[in-house]
Design a protein around this motif. Structure first.
Motif, PDB file in Angstrom:
ATOM      1  N   UNK A   2     -42.990 -18.420  66.379  1.00  0.00           N
ATOM      2  CA  UNK A   2     -44.032 -19.235  66.986  1.00  0.00           C
ATOM      3  C   UNK A   2     -44.319 -20.463  66.119  1.00  0.00           C
ATOM      4  N   UNK A   3     -44.252 -21.658  66.730  1.00  0.00           N
ATOM      5  CA  UNK A   3     -44.562 -22.907  66.030  1.00  0.00           C
ATOM      6  C   UNK A   3     -45.465 -23.748  66.919  1.00  0.00           C
ATOM      7  N   UNK A   4     -46.793 -23.586  66.804  1.00  0.00           N
ATOM      8  CA  UNK A   4     -47.719 -24.325  67.670  1.00  0.00           C
ATOM      9  C   UNK A   4     -47.532 -25.844  67.555  1.00  0.00           C
ATOM     10  N   UNK A   5     -47.582 -26.505  68.711  1.00  0.00           N
ATOM     11  CA  UNK A   5     -47.347 -27.946  68.765  1.00  0.00           C
ATOM     12  C   UNK A   5     -48.458 -28.779  68.141  1.00  0.00           C
ATOM     13  N   UNK A   6     -49.673 -28.239  68.020  1.00  0.00           N
ATOM     14  CA  UNK A   6     -50.780 -29.035  67.479  1.00  0.00           C
ATOM     15  C   UNK A   6     -50.781 -29.095  65.948  1.00  0.00           C
ATOM     16  N   UNK A   7     -49.835 -28.398  65.323  1.00  0.00           N
ATOM     17  CA  UNK A   7     -49.733 -28.387  63.869  1.00  0.00           C
ATOM     18  C   UNK A   7     -48.563 -29.250  63.415  1.00  0.00           C
ATOM     19  N   UNK A   8     -48.577 -29.613  62.127  1.00  0.00           N
ATOM     20  CA  UNK A   8     -47.441 -30.284  61.516  1.00  0.00           C
ATOM     21  C   UNK A   8     -46.909 -29.374  60.419  1.00  0.00           C
ATOM     22  N   UNK A   9     -45.634 -29.541  60.070  1.00  0.00           N
ATOM     23  CA  UNK A   9     -44.953 -28.594  59.201  1.00  0.00           C
ATOM     24  C   UNK A   9     -44.238 -29.298  58.050  1.00  0.00           C
ATOM     25  N   UNK A  10     -44.127 -28.580  56.921  1.00  0.00           N
ATOM     26  CA  UNK A  10     -43.376 -29.099  55.778  1.00  0.00           C
ATOM     27  C   UNK A  10     -42.054 -28.340  55.686  1.00  0.00           C
ATOM     28  N   UNK A  11     -41.105 -28.932  54.991  1.00  0.00           N
ATOM     29  CA  UNK A  11     -39.814 -28.271  54.798  1.00  0.00           C
ATOM     30  C   UNK A  11     -39.911 -27.099  53.834  1.00  0.00           C
ATOM     31  N   UNK A  12     -41.047 -26.962  53.144  1.00  0.00           N
ATOM     32  CA  UNK A  12     -41.261 -25.801  52.272  1.00  0.00           C
ATOM     33  C   UNK A  12     -42.031 -24.695  52.997  1.00  0.00           C
ATOM     34  N   UNK A  13     -42.185 -24.850  54.334  1.00  0.00           N
ATOM     35  CA  UNK A  13     -42.682 -23.808  55.237  1.00  0.00           C
ATOM     36  C   UNK A  13     -44.193 -23.592  55.221  1.00  0.00           C
ATOM     37  N   UNK A 104     -60.133 -32.079  51.537  1.00  0.00           N
ATOM     38  CA  UNK A 104     -60.826 -33.294  51.938  1.00  0.00           C
ATOM     39  C   UNK A 104     -59.999 -34.526  51.641  1.00  0.00           C
ATOM     40  N   UNK A 105     -60.142 -35.540  52.467  1.00  0.00           N
ATOM     41  CA  UNK A 105     -59.437 -36.813  52.324  1.00  0.00           C
ATOM     42  C   UNK A 105     -57.962 -36.602  51.997  1.00  0.00           C
ATOM     43  N   UNK A 106     -57.242 -35.905  52.888  1.00  0.00           N
ATOM     44  CA  UNK A 106     -55.847 -35.570  52.597  1.00  0.00           C
ATOM     45  C   UNK A 106     -54.961 -36.809  52.477  1.00  0.00           C
ATOM     46  N   UNK A 107     -54.064 -36.738  51.513  1.00  0.00           N
ATOM     47  CA  UNK A 107     -53.090 -37.799  51.286  1.00  0.00           C
ATOM     48  C   UNK A 107     -51.706 -37.236  51.572  1.00  0.00           C
ATOM     49  N   UNK A 108     -50.910 -38.015  52.287  1.00  0.00           N
ATOM     50  CA  UNK A 108     -49.543 -37.615  52.596  1.00  0.00           C
ATOM     51  C   UNK A 108     -48.585 -38.490  51.819  1.00  0.00           C
ATOM     52  N   UNK A 109     -47.649 -37.883  51.117  1.00  0.00           N
ATOM     53  CA  UNK A 109     -46.641 -38.651  50.398  1.00  0.00           C
ATOM     54  C   UNK A 109     -45.277 -38.513  51.063  1.00  0.00           C
ATOM     55  N   UNK A 110     -45.110 -37.435  51.801  1.00  0.00           N
ATOM     56  CA  UNK A 110     -43.847 -37.221  52.500  1.00  0.00           C
ATOM     57  C   UNK A 110     -44.150 -36.932  53.953  1.00  0.00           C
ATOM     58  N   UNK A 111     -43.243 -37.321  54.839  1.00  0.00           N
ATOM     59  CA  UNK A 111     -43.511 -37.090  56.259  1.00  0.00           C
ATOM     60  C   UNK A 111     -43.497 -35.599  56.603  1.00  0.00           C
ATOM     61  N   UNK A 112     -44.407 -35.229  57.473  1.00  0.00           N
ATOM     62  CA  UNK A 112     -44.449 -33.859  57.976  1.00  0.00           C
ATOM     63  C   UNK A 112     -43.674 -33.808  59.287  1.00  0.00           C
ATOM     64  N   UNK A 113     -43.298 -32.604  59.681  1.00  0.00           N
ATOM     65  CA  UNK A 113     -42.480 -32.409  60.873  1.00  0.00           C
ATOM     66  C   UNK A 113     -43.327 -31.922  62.042  1.00  0.00           C
ATOM     67  N   UNK A 114     -42.938 -32.346  63.240  1.00  0.00           N
ATOM     68  CA  UNK A 114     -43.521 -31.780  64.457  1.00  0.00           C
ATOM     69  C   UNK A 114     -42.963 -30.373  64.624  1.00  0.00           C
ATOM     70  N   UNK A 115     -43.519 -29.617  65.560  1.00  0.00           N
ATOM     71  CA  UNK A 115     -43.020 -28.260  65.818  1.00  0.00           C
ATOM     72  C   UNK A 115     -41.540 -28.289  66.191  1.00  0.00           C
ATOM     73  N   UNK A 116     -41.154 -29.210  67.063  1.00  0.00           N
ATOM     74  CA  UNK A 116     -39.753 -29.305  67.494  1.00  0.00           C
ATOM     75  C   UNK A 116     -38.843 -29.683  66.325  1.00  0.00           C
ATOM     76  N   UNK A 117     -39.287 -30.629  65.500  1.00  0.00           N
ATOM     77  CA  UNK A 117     -38.481 -31.048  64.348  1.00  0.00           C
ATOM     78  C   UNK A 117     -38.363 -29.918  63.327  1.00  0.00           C
ATOM     79  N   UNK A 118     -39.419 -29.139  63.157  1.00  0.00           N
ATOM     80  CA  UNK A 118     -39.378 -28.006  62.227  1.00  0.00           C
ATOM     81  C   UNK A 118     -38.399 -26.945  62.730  1.00  0.00           C
ATOM     82  N   UNK A 119     -38.423 -26.681  64.025  1.00  0.00           N
ATOM     83  CA  UNK A 119     -37.471 -25.726  64.603  1.00  0.00           C
ATOM     84  C   UNK A 119     -36.041 -26.197  64.399  1.00  0.00           C
TER      85      UNK A 119
END
Length: 128
Positions: A2-13, A104-119
């Motif tokens: 299960x990979x809900x579409x409303x979430x984003x994913x990292x390559x470290x799972x 709080x105030x999250x910072x992103x340094x690397x792109x996260x994956x969509x559910x489809x991209x994570x799959x």
């Protein structure tokens, strides 16, 4: 799995939910909890700690091994899920309900994956 579409994913799972109030909620993916097996212990950071993208901020212990949990976003820990300290098995039962921390105030340094991209990533890695 299960990979809900409303979430984003990292390559470290790890998964991330960006909330409307500007916080980010972080947890382990369904794939990660299945690979780890039955979780028996979780070690979380303290409220007020700073997370750095790509660095370990927590660890989980299963009957198989101890594994680090990596920060998909950086920022200050506003809240930890204290229920997991007494019941780490909740991660196995509901990986998307058993969040680890709110940042709080999250910072992103690397792109996260969509559910489809994570799959797709899992399939390409031979992990599906």
């Amino acid at each position: 799995m299960n990979f809900p579409n409303h979430l984003q994913y990292s390559k470290s799972h790890e998964w991330v939910l960006f909330e409307e109030d500007g916080t980010a909620v972080i947890g382990l993916t369904d794939y990660a909890q299945k690979e780890l097996g039955d979780l028996v212990f979780v070690n979380l950071p303290e409220v007020g700690d700073s997370l750095t993208v790509g660095e370990a901020f927590a660890d989980v212990e299963s009957v198989k091994a101890v594994s680090d949990v990596y920060a998909p976003v950086g920022g200050e820990v506003l809240e930890i899920n204290e229920e997991l300290l007494d019941a780490p098995e909740r991660i196995n039962q509901d990986p998307y309900g058993a969040w680890f921390v709110k940042v709080g105030q999250p910072e992103q340094a690397e792109p996260l994956l969509s559910a489809a991209a994570y799959e797709t990533f899992l399939a390409e890695e031979g992990n599906k």
